[in-house]
Design a protein around this motif. Structure first.
Motif, PDB file in Angstrom:
ATOM      1  N   PHE A 239       0.792  -1.265  -0.041  1.00 29.37           N
ATOM      2  CA  PHE A 239      -0.152   0.155  -0.055  1.00 29.37           C
ATOM      3  C   PHE A 239       0.852   1.373  -0.186  1.00 29.37           C
ATOM      4  O   PHE A 239       0.577   2.410  -0.822  1.00 29.37           O
ATOM      5  N   PHE A 272      -6.817  -1.504  -3.713  1.00 28.02           N
ATOM      6  CA  PHE A 272      -7.270  -1.151  -2.220  1.00 28.02           C
ATOM      7  C   PHE A 272      -8.514  -0.452  -2.046  1.00 28.02           C
ATOM      8  O   PHE A 272      -8.855   0.077  -0.959  1.00 28.02           O
ATOM      9  N   TYR A 275     -10.641  -1.155   0.777  1.00 33.93           N
ATOM     10  CA  TYR A 275     -10.203  -1.172   2.155  1.00 33.93           C
ATOM     11  C   TYR A 275     -10.887  -0.085   2.913  1.00 33.93           C
ATOM     12  O   TYR A 275     -11.298   1.016   2.601  1.00 33.93           O
TER      13      TYR A 275
END
Length: 316
Positions: A239, A272, A275
């Motif tokens: 990330f 992502f 998330y």
């Protein structure tokens, strides 16, 4: 239509969990909200991270009282962010511990951070009227210190810059369990707005060198078992790198902040976007990455006004 600012649209209560991560060790988690760690010693309890308000801290205390009646003697704050520290008064701990660098950041930017985060996370600051003021440590350390909860040894260390310049981790050697604060996240976006991208991977390597059997991360589920720990460390590193690399390329050719934003969305959205707090973090992350790539080592202070200006510039 412009998106709701930061987490102002996130008003639903989160389901909390209290997970045993080792003998007498627990992680209080809440679906991507800030986590708190609990370490039960022979004679007393150490809490890691205070929560944003005394109201939220009392939810943690209820969980603690479900497993022990020992007094809470120590509170460790892994960094200075308001959502982590402003609930401290509820615990009544005699010792409040931060790194010396984190204490310096409370002095430098604590009031501004409080106002900034209050605007970003209205749900987390319900009951904010009880907050008595900025949270200051009673004890600080430079690189490392040791606390004994009776016979139980607890090591508190600064292993490098990452989420902030003053991040602390808490290691319980008898159980091989670590409490990492926001250096490590699980299925939750890393907030990098006050971070140090170029140092983060080395700090994660330093955590991995302890070979923990479990980690209580800053956000997301407790990480129990070395396989889950390894996956979370790798995902966190990915990330951070996936955010910084495209920004650095844009900055190197003299590109704009908006171009950096577009590049990060292209790189990170596919991996992502599901998330927790991803949309919240992304503008702050891009802004900090853009500064670091242009040689600004010391993160600029976020204020409520700067937050809004940046959000409008990137989100529309």
């Amino acid at each position: 239509m412009s998106k709701a600012f930061a987490s102002q649209g996130d008003l639903g209560e989160k389901k909390t969990s209290f997970t045993e991560v080792g003998p007498g060790l627990y992680a209080f988690t809440a679906e991507g909200d800030p986590n708190t760690g609990v370490i039960i010693g022979d004679e007393s309890v150490m809490v890691v991270e205070a929560q944003a308000t005394p109201r939220l801290a009392r939810k943690v205390i209820e969980c603690i009282r479900s497993v022990t009646d020992k007094p809470i003697s120590h509170l460790v704050l892994t960094h200075y962010h308001a959502v982590r520290v402003l609930g401290a008064s509820a615990y009544g701990a005699g010792e409040v511990i931060m790194s010396e660098a984190a204490r310096g950041m409370v002095e430098e930017r604590g009031a501004e951070d409080w106002a900034s985060e209050f605007g970003r996370f209205p749900r987390l600051f319900q009951g904010h009227e009880e907050i008595p003021g900025l949270t200051w440590p009673t004890t600080t350390f430079s690189e490392a210190m040791t606390v004994y909860l009776g016979k139980r040894k607890v090591e508190i260390m600064h292993l490098g810059r990452a989420h902030t310049a003053g991040d602390a981790v808490v290691w319980v050697p008898d159980a091989e369990v670590m409490f990492t604060g926001d250096i490590v996240e699980y299925h939750s976006a890393c907030y990098c707005g006050d971070g140090h991208f170029s140092d983060w991977a080395d700090t994660l390597d330093n955590i991995a060198s302890f070979d923990p059997v479990a980690i209580a991360p800053g956000r997301g589920d407790a990480l129990v078992g070395r396989d889950m720990v390894a996956k979370a460390l790798a995902a966190t590193a990915d990330f951070v790198e996936s955010t910084y690399r495209p920004v650095a390329k844009v900055a190197a050719r003299g590109g704009s902040l908006k171009e950096a934003w577009d590049a990060v969305r292209a790189a990170c959205d596919p991996k992502f976007k599901d998330y927790a707090i991803y949309e919240h973090c992304l503008p702050f992350n891009v802004a900090r990455a853009y500064d670091e790539a242009r040689g600004i080592d010391h993160p600029r202070i976020w204020t409520a006004e700067r937050d809004r200006e940046m959000w409008a510039a990137l989100q529309g």
